[in-house]
Design a protein around this motif. Structure first.
Motif, PDB file in Angstrom:
ATOM      1  N   GLU A   1      56.442  61.787 -33.815  1.00  0.00           N
ATOM      2  CA  GLU A   1      55.859  62.661 -35.064  1.00  0.00           C
ATOM      3  C   GLU A   1      56.905  62.991 -35.755  1.00  0.00           C
ATOM      4  O   GLU A   1      57.005  63.010 -36.978  1.00  0.00           O
ATOM      5  CB  GLU A   1      54.749  63.589 -34.517  1.00  0.00           C
ATOM      6  CG  GLU A   1      53.454  63.206 -33.973  1.00  0.00           C
ATOM      7  CD  GLU A   1      52.741  62.513 -35.020  1.00  0.00           C
ATOM      8  OE1 GLU A   1      52.616  63.262 -36.280  1.00  0.00           O
ATOM      9  OE2 GLU A   1      52.093  61.532 -34.724  1.00  0.00           O
ATOM     10  N   GLY A   2      57.950  63.460 -35.191  1.00  0.00           N
ATOM     11  CA  GLY A   2      59.136  64.084 -35.971  1.00  0.00           C
ATOM     12  C   GLY A   2      59.956  62.983 -36.585  1.00  0.00           C
ATOM     13  O   GLY A   2      60.205  63.232 -37.888  1.00  0.00           O
TER      14      GLY A   2
ATOM     15  N   LEU B   1      56.440  65.256 -25.021  1.00  0.00           N
ATOM     16  CA  LEU B   1      57.829  65.258 -25.889  1.00  0.00           C
ATOM     17  C   LEU B   1      57.923  64.002 -26.511  1.00  0.00           C
ATOM     18  O   LEU B   1      58.609  63.928 -27.411  1.00  0.00           O
ATOM     19  CB  LEU B   1      58.736  65.596 -24.825  1.00  0.00           C
ATOM     20  CG  LEU B   1      58.841  67.158 -24.348  1.00  0.00           C
ATOM     21  CD1 LEU B   1      60.115  67.202 -23.154  1.00  0.00           C
ATOM     22  CD2 LEU B   1      59.012  68.173 -25.347  1.00  0.00           C
ATOM     23  N   GLY B   2      57.613  62.862 -25.805  1.00  0.00           N
ATOM     24  CA  GLY B   2      57.921  61.403 -26.760  1.00  0.00           C
ATOM     25  C   GLY B   2      57.016  61.465 -27.847  1.00  0.00           C
ATOM     26  O   GLY B   2      57.275  61.065 -29.024  1.00  0.00           O
TER      27      GLY B   2
END
Length: 65
Positions: free
Chosen positions: A60-61, A54-55
């Motif tokens: 990336e987001g 998730l990190g």
């Protein structure tokens, strides 16, 4: 009339039919004991892996935005 050899043959067939089941149950019992012994470690590893994933997705987001 029941012959003794018939009784022995029937008893042997019952023992043989229970044998694979009991082996399967022993294997399941071992697996259950392993999970109870290593459960905390397994949950910890899955949690760390999920946090890393998730990190990484968050980083990336942010790069795309």
């Amino acid at each position: 009339m029941i012959i003794e050899s018939d009784l022995i043959t029937k008893a042997d067939s019952v023992k043989r039919s229970r044998s694979p089941k009991s082996k399967k149950l022993v294997g399941l019992e071992r697996g259950k004991q392993w999970l109870f012994a290593k459960g905390d470690l397994l949950v910890g590893l899955v949690s760390v892996a999920l946090a890393v994933y998730l990190g990484w997705q968050g980083i990336e987001g942010l790069r795309l935005a």
